[in-house]
Design an enzyme around this catalytic site. Structure first.
Site, mmCIF file in Angstrom:
data_model
loop_
_atom_site.group_PDB
_atom_site.id
_atom_site.type_symbol
_atom_site.label_atom_id
_atom_site.label_comp_id
_atom_site.label_asym_id
_atom_site.label_seq_id
_atom_site.Cartn_x
_atom_site.Cartn_y
_atom_site.Cartn_z
ATOM 1 N N SER A 1 0.708 -1.230 0.143
ATOM 2 C CA SER A 1 0.092 -0.222 0.036
ATOM 3 C C SER A 1 0.913 1.336 0.094
ATOM 4 O O SER A 1 0.542 2.157 -0.523
ATOM 5 C CB SER A 1 -0.942 0.032 1.277
ATOM 6 O OG SER A 1 -1.804 0.949 1.314
ATOM 7 N N LEU B 1 1.880 2.060 -3.412
ATOM 8 C CA LEU B 1 1.023 2.518 -4.283
ATOM 9 C C LEU B 1 0.624 3.856 -4.019
ATOM 10 O O LEU B 1 0.589 4.878 -4.724
ATOM 11 C CB LEU B 1 -0.573 1.760 -3.971
ATOM 12 C CG LEU B 1 -0.305 0.376 -4.661
ATOM 13 C CD1 LEU B 1 -1.841 -0.360 -4.635
ATOM 14 C CD2 LEU B 1 -0.109 0.264 -6.010
ATOM 15 N N HIS B 2 0.773 4.105 -2.765
ATOM 16 C CA HIS B 2 0.427 5.782 -2.174
ATOM 17 C C HIS B 2 1.781 6.738 -2.977
ATOM 18 O O HIS B 2 1.111 7.909 -3.215
ATOM 19 C CB HIS B 2 0.492 5.713 -0.779
ATOM 20 C CG HIS B 2 -0.988 5.327 -0.141
ATOM 21 N ND1 HIS B 2 -1.372 4.257 0.029
ATOM 22 C CD2 HIS B 2 -1.772 6.357 0.456
ATOM 23 C CE1 HIS B 2 -2.422 4.304 0.706
ATOM 24 N NE2 HIS B 2 -2.880 5.528 0.862
ATOM 25 N N GLU B 3 2.888 6.228 -2.856
ATOM 26 C CA GLU B 3 3.822 7.118 -3.178
ATOM 27 C C GLU B 3 3.785 7.087 -4.849
ATOM 28 O O GLU B 3 3.919 8.157 -5.461
ATOM 29 C CB GLU B 3 5.114 6.321 -3.020
ATOM 30 C CG GLU B 3 6.573 7.200 -3.305
ATOM 31 C CD GLU B 3 6.494 8.619 -2.539
ATOM 32 O OE1 GLU B 3 6.756 9.636 -3.263
ATOM 33 O OE2 GLU B 3 6.238 8.395 -1.388
ATOM 34 N N VAL C 1 0.768 9.869 -5.364
ATOM 35 C CA VAL C 1 1.160 11.125 -4.871
ATOM 36 C C VAL C 1 2.611 11.758 -5.437
ATOM 37 O O VAL C 1 2.655 12.941 -6.069
ATOM 38 C CB VAL C 1 1.179 11.348 -3.449
ATOM 39 C CG1 VAL C 1 1.298 12.936 -3.027
ATOM 40 C CG2 VAL C 1 -0.298 10.608 -2.674
#
Length: 507
Positions: free
Chosen positions: A425, A428-430, A433
């Site tokens: 996760s 995926l967040h990196e 953003v």
């Protein structure tokens, strides 16, 4: 003449006397009826004594706890405090709005967005081409289904005359070999989907909003491809074991493998508001057009509100924080974070409602998708772990079904499996953003990985008996969410953006 007057007077007196007599008789008759229907109440000696001694009433007759004490028998209602908090919130934010208007004026400008024609064209091209990878996944599964049919046909034909000579070990090896080929094709297809979009967004799409939308679309399609491949792998294995459906959910019986390998079935999964593939979903009977129009209106209104709040209130706070970050003035940075926390929380809550309540319900209504538990009451989370399990149910269901449970089934410790889930996760967040802002600085990755110790700290509070632990855990969640999490990440990515493209580079 006097005699006439006397006669009239006498007649009048008689008539009045007759009326009075009739009235008296009626009153007596009514009293007699009332007395015959119910006996008169006898005077109570205790009541008479209390009325006589008016200063001896027992005010303190039994032990009682204070209203807010924990040992009180009944929990008081805090409706008044809730109303007070709403009033305080409205008044304080109204004051900030007035202050912002007098200080900056109107900052809303439709034509002031720094987007380019290339951003729009490339974003639209990615929106059209990314779903083609779902079509490629369908072609791979279609070929795998044909091979499975042929393999099952050969097995039945061979077992009919000589069932004892059928080599089950060879069948297992053939299945594993076929799965490796299929898995490679799916991996190549899904990786290509995410890689092309990531490179295009990072190198050629300048506007962060257009890049974010493109990146979100690619990640969603990538996750759907993975779920489509993993689910059909298990369905194919069940099919090849001569229709052994004992381990499959009963809802799948209406569309068994390989009947689910159709383009229409995949198209429904593409648009369904879920990341987890199933051959069959619970469906509603019809589309409620009034409900749909309300949800679309909510999305439009909340999107406009988010745009206004971001441009009018969040942007000035972010710009005024740049020099504080550049000089590492920590007290003023903390003050900026606290000021930014209010507007960022309001924007996030509006975005959450627009997406999970309004947007996904509108999409589910169009697709007649029945299961609409896209979130639960995450705001009452007694721990950070409970928040991640409840606020984004589609993502949680994907992680649990395709990562956590398979790892635990292979013998992994649940904590190790949870670490893998958060690591995945965090990546995926990196991507979500860092790539659209053209600054892969690891803040989103570190923020997600830091949730692991917070979960470990708040887990005992969630399991604690009584309400004290849950209150403390909920407080820790809100502090980490409102003050440390989103405002700090927004501040750091905005500073990195300005350092690369804006005013900080010019200082």
């Amino acid at each position: 003449m006097p005699s006439q007057v006397t006669t009239v007077s006498t007649t009048s007196d008689r008539s009045n006397g007759s009326a009075a007599t009739d009235g008296g008789n009626g009153a007596i008759e009514h009293t007699l009826k009332a007395s015959s229907s119910s006996p008169p109440d006898l005077p109570n000696r205790s009541d008479q004594r209390h009325k006589r001694y008016r200063h001896v009433a027992a005010v303190h007759s039994r032990p009682k706890a204070s209203c807010l004490s924990h040992d009180r028998e009944t929990v008081p209602s805090f409706l008044g405090f809730r109303n007070l908090m709403v009033i305080v919130l409205i008044v304080s934010n109204l004051r900030l709005m007035i202050e912002n208007f007098f200080k900056y004026g109107v900052l809303i400008c439709i034509r002031c967005h720094d987007y380019r024609k290339q951003d729009l064209l490339l974003g639209f091209a990615l929106y059209l081409t990314v779903p083609c990878h779902l079509l490629a996944a369908y072609l791979v599964e279609s070929a795998a289904a044909r091979k499975a049919k042929a393999q099952l046909g050969r097995r039945k034909k061979f077992e009919a005359p000589e069932p004892q000579k059928w080599d089950k070990e060879q069948e297992r090896r053939d299945f594993q070999h076929a799965w490796r080929v299929i898995a490679f094709a799916h991996t190549f297809n899904a990786t290509l989907c995410l890689l092309i979009t990531t490179v295009a967004v990072y190198r050629w799409i300048h506007h962060p909003l257009i890049g974010t939308l493109s990146q979100v679309h690619a990640i969603i399609v990538w996750l759907k491809i993975c779920s489509y491949a993993f689910t059909n792998r298990d369905l194919r294995h069940s099919y090849l074991t001569l229709g052994d459906a004992s381990g499959l959910p009963p809802i799948y019986s209406s569309c068994p493998y390989p009947q689910n390998i159709t383009f229409s079935n995949l198209s429904y999964f593409w648009w369904a508001p879920t990341l987890v593939y199933q051959p069959v979903y619970p469906r509603t009977s019809h589309i409620r057009w009034g409900f749909l129009m309300k949800r679309i209106a909510e999305v439009a209104a909340l999107s406009t509100f988010i745009w206004i709040a971001s441009a009018q209130y969040a942007a000035p706070v972010l710009r005024n924080s740049l020099d504080k970050i550049q000089t590492l003035n920590f007290p003023l940075i903390l003050e900026r974070l606290m000021k930014l926390s209010t507007v960022s929380l309001v924007i996030w809550l509006a975005g959450f409602f627009a997406l999970f309540q309004s947007g996904l319900n509108a999409l589910a209504e169009v697709m007649t998708f029945g299961d609409r538990e896209f979130y639960t009451d995450w705001w009452n989370s007694a721990s950070v772990g409970e928040y991640w399990r409840t606020w984004n149910r589609p993502m949680y269901q994907f992680m649990k079904r395709h990562i956590f449970m398979p790892l635990v089934g292979r013998g992994w410790h649940p904590k190790a499996a949870s670490f893998v889930v958060f690591f995945f996760s965090a990546l995926l967040h990196e991507l979500l953003v860092g790539v659209p802002t053209h600054n892969i600085i690891g803040v989103a990755f570190v923020g997600m990985m830091s949730q692991i110790p917070l979960i470990a700290i708040t887990l005992p509070l969630e399991n604690m008996h009584g309400t004290n632990g849950k209150i403390i855990g909920n407080t820790i969640f809100w502090v980490s969410f409102c003050l440390v999490g989103q405002p700090l990440a927004a501040l750091l990515y905005f500073f990195a953006w300005q350092a690369k493209y804006g005013s900080v580079r010019q200082v």
